[in-house]
Design an enzyme around this catalytic site. Structure first.
Site, PDB file in Angstrom:
ATOM      1  CB  SER A   1      -0.904   0.024   1.233  1.00  0.00           C
ATOM      2  OG  SER A   1      -1.653  -1.161   1.327  1.00  0.00           O
TER       3      SER A   1
HETATM    4  N1  SAH Z   1      -0.726  -5.153   4.067  1.00  0.00           N
HETATM    5  C1  SAH Z   1      -0.026  -5.390   2.819  1.00  0.00           C
HETATM    6  C2  SAH Z   1      -0.852  -4.991   1.617  1.00  0.00           C
HETATM    7  C3  SAH Z   1      -1.177  -6.201   0.874  1.00  0.00           C
HETATM    8  S1  SAH Z   1      -2.300  -6.096  -0.475  1.00  0.00           S
HETATM    9  C4  SAH Z   1       1.332  -4.714   2.813  1.00  0.00           C
HETATM   10  O1  SAH Z   1       1.633  -3.948   3.735  1.00  0.00           O
HETATM   11  O2  SAH Z   1       2.117  -4.969   1.887  1.00  0.00           O
HETATM   12  C5  SAH Z   1      -3.555  -7.161   0.155  1.00  0.00           C
HETATM   13  C6  SAH Z   1      -3.159  -8.589   0.434  1.00  0.00           C
HETATM   14  O3  SAH Z   1      -4.329  -9.257   0.902  1.00  0.00           O
HETATM   15  C7  SAH Z   1      -2.676  -9.368  -0.782  1.00  0.00           C
HETATM   16  O4  SAH Z   1      -1.409  -9.884  -0.531  1.00  0.00           O
HETATM   17  C8  SAH Z   1      -3.722 -10.477  -0.935  1.00  0.00           C
HETATM   18  O5  SAH Z   1      -3.193 -11.688  -1.392  1.00  0.00           O
HETATM   19  C9  SAH Z   1      -4.261 -10.594   0.479  1.00  0.00           C
HETATM   20  N2  SAH Z   1      -5.600 -11.181   0.595  1.00  0.00           N
HETATM   21  C10 SAH Z   1      -6.670 -11.045  -0.228  1.00  0.00           C
HETATM   22  N3  SAH Z   1      -7.726 -11.744   0.241  1.00  0.00           N
HETATM   23  C11 SAH Z   1      -7.309 -12.351   1.391  1.00  0.00           C
HETATM   24  C12 SAH Z   1      -7.939 -13.208   2.334  1.00  0.00           C
HETATM   25  N4  SAH Z   1      -9.208 -13.609   2.200  1.00  0.00           N
HETATM   26  N5  SAH Z   1      -7.211 -13.630   3.414  1.00  0.00           N
HETATM   27  C13 SAH Z   1      -5.917 -13.249   3.564  1.00  0.00           C
HETATM   28  N6  SAH Z   1      -5.279 -12.451   2.697  1.00  0.00           N
HETATM   29  C14 SAH Z   1      -5.951 -11.989   1.625  1.00  0.00           C
END
Ligand code: SAH
Length: 247
Positions: A97
């Site tokens: 993000s």
């Molecule tokens: N917090 C992260 C941002 C990641 S983007 C950072 O600081 O880099 C969102 C993430 O959520 C992705 O990696 C995606 O694979 C994950 N995601 C999507 N649906 C999900 C679910 N149901 N359970 C766990 N992770 C999930």
């Protein structure tokens, strides 16, 4: 040519001598870039003051943003972009993000030193590391197994021993470690997952982007009162990758 012989190695030695003191002064090669990133986050906060109802984020949160080495949470070929105030691709169609959004979400959660936090969507684990600077324990779940694995390795290498990563569907939270003072969801959901509301401690706070995938989403602050009553309010429009999984 072998290392240590010939004029080229003299040049290399001179370059190392020149690089040495500057790097030592700034702590690491990216210290200046990180300080600039924190300033950019402060500027975006001012620009969005009308949405978020404040002109500055908590100094504790800003200090944490100034400590976490974001360049080590992005793919090696993007390290030089690691401190831009923008999201970056991390593989598997996912993103780390924007720093401003990480700082804002963290600020809205009002983290305290003794708190236990849950994160849905580990991704690069940057948000988890920022939280780990501010609370006692972070439990984070990632649905893409290779991302969960590399996140766990990265956090261990950086010494974040108060974060636990699990591969799985974060929609269901992590009942074994509930209830949580803080819950942060970093993928866009169509609704607030009831299991997460159930795992939020009375007096706890959750921040979650809610809306349609790739369309309008709103960052929501959900609060559970000491009596268990739940209230929520919209903070600002955002764009997150979608929540996936079979729930
Ligand atoms: N917090 C992260 C941002 C990641 S983007 C950072 O600081 O880099 C969102 C993430 O959520 C992705 O990696 C995606 O694979 C994950 N995601 C999507 N649906 C999900 C679910 N149901 N359970 C766990 N992770 C999930």
């Amino acid at each position: 040519m072998r290392w240590g012989s010939g004029p080229l190695s003299l040049l290399v030695a001179a370059a190392l001598l020149l690089a040495g003191p500057a790097a030592a002064e700034s702590g690491d090669d990216y210290a200046q870039a990180r300080a600039d990133m924190v300033r950019a986050v402060a500027e975006t906060t001012e620009e969005t003051a009308e949405w978020i109802g404040k002109t500055a984020l908590s100094p504790r949160v800003m200090d944490a943003m100034g400590r976490v080495p974001r360049h080590l949470f992005v793919p090696p070929d993007l390290q030089d972009m690691g401190y831009l105030n923008r999201p970056l691709p991390i593989g598997y169609g996912q993103t780390i993000s924007q720093p401003y959004i990480v700082a804002l979400m963290t600020d809205l959660l009002e983290p305290e030193a003794g708190d236990v936090a849950f994160e849905l969507g580990t991704g690069s684990s940057y948000q988890a590391a920022v939280l780990a600077e501010l609370v006692a324990e972070v439990y984070t779940v990632e649905i893409v197994p290779p991302l969960a694995e590399s996140a766990a390795e990265r956090l261990a290498a950086l010494g974040y021993d108060n974060v636990t990563v699990r591969a799985g569907d974060g929609y269901f939270g992590w009942p074994e470690h509930a209830p949580f003072d803080i819950i942060v969801v970093t993928a866009a959901a169509s609704h607030v997952p009831p299991p997460l509301v159930a795992q939020l401690k009375p007096g706890g706070r959750m921040v979650i982007p809610v809306g349609s995938p790739f369309l309008t989403q709103h960052l929501l602050l959900v609060e559970k009162g000491e009596d268990g009553g739940v209230t929520s309010r919209q903070i600002l429009p955002v764009l997150f990758v979608p929540l996936t999984g079979g729930h």
